[in-house]
Every structure is written in C-alpha cells, then in structure tokens.
Design an enzyme around this catalytic site. Structure first.
Site, PDB file in Angstrom:
ATOM      1  N   LYS A  13       3.861  -1.573  12.736  1.00  0.00           N
ATOM      2  CA  LYS A  13       4.720  -0.495  13.235  1.00  0.00           C
ATOM      3  C   LYS A  13       3.901   0.759  13.578  1.00  0.00           C
ATOM      4  O   LYS A  13       4.039   1.331  14.660  1.00  0.00           O
ATOM      5  CB  LYS A  13       5.798  -0.125  12.190  1.00  0.00           C
ATOM      6  CG  LYS A  13       6.702  -1.289  11.798  1.00  0.00           C
ATOM      7  CD  LYS A  13       7.762  -0.870  10.795  1.00  0.00           C
ATOM      8  CE  LYS A  13       7.224  -0.403   9.449  1.00  0.00           C
ATOM      9  NZ  LYS A  13       6.531  -1.463   8.669  1.00  0.00           N
ATOM     10  N   ARG A  88      15.803   2.286   6.999  1.00  0.00           N
ATOM     11  CA  ARG A  88      15.392   1.199   6.114  1.00  0.00           C
ATOM     12  C   ARG A  88      16.532   0.709   5.237  1.00  0.00           C
ATOM     13  O   ARG A  88      16.351  -0.250   4.486  1.00  0.00           O
ATOM     14  CB  ARG A  88      14.303   1.712   5.199  1.00  0.00           C
ATOM     15  CG  ARG A  88      12.899   1.219   5.548  1.00  0.00           C
ATOM     16  CD  ARG A  88      11.987   1.865   4.548  1.00  0.00           C
ATOM     17  NE  ARG A  88      10.726   1.256   4.350  1.00  0.00           N
ATOM     18  CZ  ARG A  88       9.603   1.611   4.966  1.00  0.00           C
ATOM     19  NH1 ARG A  88       9.614   2.505   5.923  1.00  0.00           N
ATOM     20  NH2 ARG A  88       8.473   1.061   4.636  1.00  0.00           N
ATOM     21  N   ARG A 127      -6.412  -2.710   5.287  1.00  0.00           N
ATOM     22  CA  ARG A 127      -6.237  -1.536   6.134  1.00  0.00           C
ATOM     23  C   ARG A 127      -7.035  -0.327   5.658  1.00  0.00           C
ATOM     24  O   ARG A 127      -7.137  -0.056   4.476  1.00  0.00           O
ATOM     25  CB  ARG A 127      -4.756  -1.158   6.163  1.00  0.00           C
ATOM     26  CG  ARG A 127      -4.506   0.212   6.770  1.00  0.00           C
ATOM     27  CD  ARG A 127      -3.069   0.453   7.056  1.00  0.00           C
ATOM     28  NE  ARG A 127      -2.232   0.215   5.902  1.00  0.00           N
ATOM     29  CZ  ARG A 127      -0.901   0.177   5.973  1.00  0.00           C
ATOM     30  NH1 ARG A 127      -0.307   0.334   7.132  1.00  0.00           N
ATOM     31  NH2 ARG A 127      -0.201  -0.036   4.889  1.00  0.00           N
ATOM     32  N   ARG A 161      -4.693   3.656   1.418  1.00  0.00           N
ATOM     33  CA  ARG A 161      -3.466   4.092   0.754  1.00  0.00           C
ATOM     34  C   ARG A 161      -3.341   3.538  -0.657  1.00  0.00           C
ATOM     35  O   ARG A 161      -3.710   2.398  -0.918  1.00  0.00           O
ATOM     36  CB  ARG A 161      -2.255   3.635   1.585  1.00  0.00           C
ATOM     37  CG  ARG A 161      -1.869   4.650   2.640  1.00  0.00           C
ATOM     38  CD  ARG A 161      -0.916   4.109   3.653  1.00  0.00           C
ATOM     39  NE  ARG A 161       0.253   3.426   3.104  1.00  0.00           N
ATOM     40  CZ  ARG A 161       1.214   2.927   3.857  1.00  0.00           C
ATOM     41  NH1 ARG A 161       1.154   3.038   5.185  1.00  0.00           N
ATOM     42  NH2 ARG A 161       2.232   2.305   3.311  1.00  0.00           N
ATOM     43  N   ARG A 172       6.845  -4.009  -1.917  1.00  0.00           N
ATOM     44  CA  ARG A 172       7.329  -3.423  -0.654  1.00  0.00           C
ATOM     45  C   ARG A 172       7.986  -4.500   0.205  1.00  0.00           C
ATOM     46  O   ARG A 172       8.996  -4.263   0.867  1.00  0.00           O
ATOM     47  CB  ARG A 172       6.161  -2.769   0.100  1.00  0.00           C
ATOM     48  CG  ARG A 172       5.719  -1.455  -0.561  1.00  0.00           C
ATOM     49  CD  ARG A 172       4.291  -1.075  -0.232  1.00  0.00           C
ATOM     50  NE  ARG A 172       4.025  -0.939   1.182  1.00  0.00           N
ATOM     51  CZ  ARG A 172       2.814  -0.978   1.722  1.00  0.00           C
ATOM     52  NH1 ARG A 172       1.747  -1.140   0.961  1.00  0.00           N
ATOM     53  NH2 ARG A 172       2.671  -0.848   3.012  1.00  0.00           N
TER      54      ARG A 172
HETATM   55  P1  AP5 Z   1       0.090  -1.033  10.505  1.00  0.00           P
HETATM   56  O1  AP5 Z   1       0.325  -0.739  11.929  1.00  0.00           O
HETATM   57  O2  AP5 Z   1      -0.486   0.031   9.658  1.00  0.00           O
HETATM   58  O3  AP5 Z   1       1.431  -1.654   9.860  1.00  0.00           O
HETATM   59  P2  AP5 Z   1       2.803  -0.962   9.491  1.00  0.00           P
HETATM   60  O4  AP5 Z   1       3.892  -1.875   9.922  1.00  0.00           O
HETATM   61  O5  AP5 Z   1       2.861   0.458   9.982  1.00  0.00           O
HETATM   62  O6  AP5 Z   1       2.672  -1.032   7.926  1.00  0.00           O
HETATM   63  P3  AP5 Z   1       2.934   0.025   6.799  1.00  0.00           P
HETATM   64  O7  AP5 Z   1       2.311  -0.578   5.577  1.00  0.00           O
HETATM   65  O8  AP5 Z   1       2.504   1.394   7.178  1.00  0.00           O
HETATM   66  O9  AP5 Z   1       4.469  -0.045   6.689  1.00  0.00           O
HETATM   67  P4  AP5 Z   1       5.289   0.284   5.482  1.00  0.00           P
HETATM   68  O10 AP5 Z   1       6.623   0.105   6.052  1.00  0.00           O
HETATM   69  O11 AP5 Z   1       5.014  -0.454   4.245  1.00  0.00           O
HETATM   70  O12 AP5 Z   1       4.799   1.784   5.120  1.00  0.00           O
HETATM   71  P5  AP5 Z   1       5.448   3.192   5.363  1.00  0.00           P
HETATM   72  O13 AP5 Z   1       4.350   4.140   5.514  1.00  0.00           O
HETATM   73  O14 AP5 Z   1       6.514   3.136   6.379  1.00  0.00           O
HETATM   74  O15 AP5 Z   1      -0.828  -2.339  10.419  1.00  0.00           O
HETATM   75  C1  AP5 Z   1      -1.307  -2.822   9.161  1.00  0.00           C
HETATM   76  C2  AP5 Z   1      -2.765  -3.308   9.300  1.00  0.00           C
HETATM   77  O16 AP5 Z   1      -2.813  -4.484  10.109  1.00  0.00           O
HETATM   78  C3  AP5 Z   1      -3.698  -2.289   9.973  1.00  0.00           C
HETATM   79  O17 AP5 Z   1      -4.948  -2.356   9.330  1.00  0.00           O
HETATM   80  C4  AP5 Z   1      -3.796  -2.773  11.435  1.00  0.00           C
HETATM   81  O18 AP5 Z   1      -5.053  -2.454  12.010  1.00  0.00           O
HETATM   82  C5  AP5 Z   1      -3.605  -4.283  11.296  1.00  0.00           C
HETATM   83  N1  AP5 Z   1      -2.849  -4.873  12.394  1.00  0.00           N
HETATM   84  C6  AP5 Z   1      -1.770  -4.329  13.044  1.00  0.00           C
HETATM   85  N2  AP5 Z   1      -1.307  -5.175  14.000  1.00  0.00           N
HETATM   86  C7  AP5 Z   1      -2.090  -6.298  13.911  1.00  0.00           C
HETATM   87  C8  AP5 Z   1      -2.122  -7.549  14.655  1.00  0.00           C
HETATM   88  N3  AP5 Z   1      -1.230  -7.811  15.633  1.00  0.00           N
HETATM   89  N4  AP5 Z   1      -3.078  -8.465  14.290  1.00  0.00           N
HETATM   90  C9  AP5 Z   1      -3.963  -8.197  13.296  1.00  0.00           C
HETATM   91  N5  AP5 Z   1      -4.006  -7.041  12.591  1.00  0.00           N
HETATM   92  C10 AP5 Z   1      -3.071  -6.104  12.891  1.00  0.00           C
HETATM   93  O19 AP5 Z   1       6.179   3.416   3.961  1.00  0.00           O
HETATM   94  C11 AP5 Z   1       5.466   3.583   2.759  1.00  0.00           C
HETATM   95  C12 AP5 Z   1       6.434   3.867   1.621  1.00  0.00           C
HETATM   96  O20 AP5 Z   1       7.162   5.083   1.906  1.00  0.00           O
HETATM   97  C13 AP5 Z   1       7.527   2.813   1.407  1.00  0.00           C
HETATM   98  O21 AP5 Z   1       7.080   1.762   0.569  1.00  0.00           O
HETATM   99  C14 AP5 Z   1       8.630   3.661   0.771  1.00  0.00           C
HETATM  100  O22 AP5 Z   1       8.382   3.886  -0.598  1.00  0.00           O
HETATM  101  C15 AP5 Z   1       8.521   4.975   1.502  1.00  0.00           C
HETATM  102  N6  AP5 Z   1       9.367   5.075   2.717  1.00  0.00           N
HETATM  103  C16 AP5 Z   1       8.960   5.230   4.013  1.00  0.00           C
HETATM  104  N7  AP5 Z   1      10.008   5.294   4.837  1.00  0.00           N
HETATM  105  C17 AP5 Z   1      11.120   5.166   4.061  1.00  0.00           C
HETATM  106  C18 AP5 Z   1      12.515   5.133   4.350  1.00  0.00           C
HETATM  107  N8  AP5 Z   1      12.989   5.234   5.625  1.00  0.00           N
HETATM  108  N9  AP5 Z   1      13.377   4.968   3.318  1.00  0.00           N
HETATM  109  C19 AP5 Z   1      12.924   4.863   2.036  1.00  0.00           C
HETATM  110  N10 AP5 Z   1      11.625   4.884   1.693  1.00  0.00           N
HETATM  111  C20 AP5 Z   1      10.727   5.029   2.703  1.00  0.00           C
END
Ligand code: AP5
Ligand code: ZN
Length: 217
Positions: A13, A88, A127, A161, A172
């Site tokens: 994402k 979410r 990552r 992270r 997660r």
């Molecule tokens: P990346 O693009 O970083 O993946 P992502 O989907 O953004 O993953 P996140 O881990 O950031 O998502 P998340 O939902 O867990 O975290 P968030 O910050 O939202 O890609 C991942 C890796 O793979 C990278 O190294 C990239 O280079 C590689 N990659 C990407 N595409 C690839 C491909 N096609 N092939 C190979 N490699 C690839 O949330 C964190 C925390 O915040 C949550 O756990 C929760 O506690 C809280 N939170 C955030 N939003 C909310 C909400 N709306 N409600 C409640 N809690 C929330």
C-alpha cells in the site's frame, strides 16, 4: 477523486501510494504514518496508540478518526487523495462515507491488493526506510542502487519499524482478516471495488493501479 488502498500489512500500500503521488499528483494519506508521527511527537493520541501498535492491534476508531479528519481539513487534499491503511473497520468506512457525503463526494475506487499471507510476512520482515525522505526498500525485493545510499535523496540513514518482526506481523495479519477484510464486501456492494493481484513485481502492480486510476479519475 478519493482512492482507497485496501490490503494486508506488506501488500504494498505505502509503496504504491507513493507511486500514485508521483504519477498523478494525488495526496497520500497514511493513517499508519500519521500515528507513527503522533507517537514520535508524544501527543496524547500517540501515547494512547503506541502500545497497541507495538502489539500489532488496531488503534481505536476514535483516535484514528480524530487524526484523519483533522488532516482532511487541510486545503491541499483537493488535488485528490489516496487513502493508505484507512478505513480499517466497518465504523471507519461508515465515517468516511459520511465525511465525503458532507462535501457531495463518494469513494472513486477501493482497490484491494491481494497477496498471500506468507509473502506478506516476508515483505514486512525485510523492509527498511530512508530516514530522510521516507522512501521504502526491501532487503531482497528493492535494494538501493548503491549500498547504504538512498536512490531518491542520497540519505545514508535507514530505519526499521518496531512492529516489523514476524510475531507482531502475524498479529497485524490476524487483525486485518478479522476487521478489515470484511470491508471488501462493503465496497463491492457500492460498486467501486477493484481487485489487483499484488503478488507480481512492484512495477507490475504499479501498472495495474495506474490503469485503474487513469480510467476512474
Ligand atoms: P509496503 O508498501 O511498505 O507495504 P504496506 O502495505 O504499506 O505495509 P504496511 O506494513 O505499512 O501496512 P500496515 O497496514 O501493516 O501498516 P500501517 O503503517 O498502515 O511494502 C512492504 C515491503 O515489501 C517493502 O519493503 C516493499 O519494498 C516491499 N514490496 C512492496 N511491493 C512489493 C512487490 N510487489 N514485490 C516485492 N516486494 C514488494 O499501520 C501500522 C499500525 O498502525 C497498525 O498495525 C495499527 O496499529 C495502526 N493503524 C494504522 N492505520 C490504522 C487505522 N486506520 N485504524 C486502526 N489502526 C491503524
Ligand atoms: Zn531518501
């Protein structure tokens, strides 16, 4: 235009939202980034969110909606937004529908990035991110061209992270399956769901997304 990127942790994402920012001038709104900034700044919301995030659970709807609504009041979002990691929960999706309705808007497309669970653990565990510009990398899938130097800005400091270990990543993932995956049906009912196979390369996924955004906006 309002685009939603739905998908489990590690689906790509953040990576794809940055691409859409550069290619289409959309503004990336990542609730994860906003929450990490609140934790780093030690705000009341950040203090409440910290332990939940470290355990891999979902932060309360109240905190998340508070942060997101404040951000949505900034004038720059008129260029169009790409929501990364929001909504979410069913309550967040309903709140977003209401918020958009106040301005006569609706969701343009909700794009579900589909990856299998094991690929997700591998992506998250490898990552790392440029501390200066936020560009994301991966130990095997997306390395810097020169070792230890960011391709985008030349920075030499990188961060990992606190929640990117295999154990927290599994938590997660289960939060995603329990609370977020059901939103796919909500957007399907609204007729705005787009499914994308996110198991391919970063470039292949970007191509599919660019096609959807050009068609819808
Ligand atoms: P990346 O693009 O970083 O993946 P992502 O989907 O953004 O993953 P996140 O881990 O950031 O998502 P998340 O939902 O867990 O975290 P968030 O910050 O939202 O890609 C991942 C890796 O793979 C990278 O190294 C990239 O280079 C590689 N990659 C990407 N595409 C690839 C491909 N096609 N092939 C190979 N490699 C690839 O949330 C964190 C925390 O915040 C949550 O756990 C929760 O506690 C809280 N939170 C955030 N939003 C909310 C909400 N709306 N409600 C409640 N809690 C929330
Ligand atoms: Zn950088």
């Amino acid at each position: 235009a309002v685009f939603i990127l739905l998908g489990p942790p590690g689906a790509g994402k953040g990576t794809q939202a940055r691409m859409l920012t550069e290619a289409f001038g959309l503004v990336q709104l990542s609730t994860g980034d906003m929450l990490r900034a609140a934790v780093a700044a030690g705000t009341p919301a950040g203090l409440a969110a910290r332990s939940v995030m470290e355990a891999g659970g979902l932060v309360s709807d109240e905190i998340v909606l508070g942060i997101l609504k404040e951000r949505m009041r900034q004038p720059d979002i008129r260029a169009g937004v790409i929501l990364d990691g929001f909504p979410r929960t069913a309550a967040q999706a309903a709140a977003l529908d209401d918020l958009l309705a106040e301005n006569g808007q609706t969701v343009s497309a909700a794009i579900a990035l589909e990856v299998d669970d094991e690929a997700m653990i591998d992506r998250v565990a490898g990552r790392f991110t440029c501390a200066a510009c936020g560009e994301g990398y991966h130990d095997r899938h997306k390395q810097t061209a020169r070792p230890g130097v960011c391709d985008k800005c030349g920075g030499t400091e990188f961060t990992r992270r606190a929640d990117d270990n295999a154990e927290t990543a599994r938590e997660r993932l289960s939060a995603y399956h329990a609370q977020t995956a059901p939103l796919i049906a909500h957007y399907d009912d609204l007729g705005v769901l787009e499914r994308v196979d996110a198991m391919g390369s970063i470039a292949a996924v970007s191509q599919q997304l660019a096609r959807i955004v050009s068609r819808v906006s």
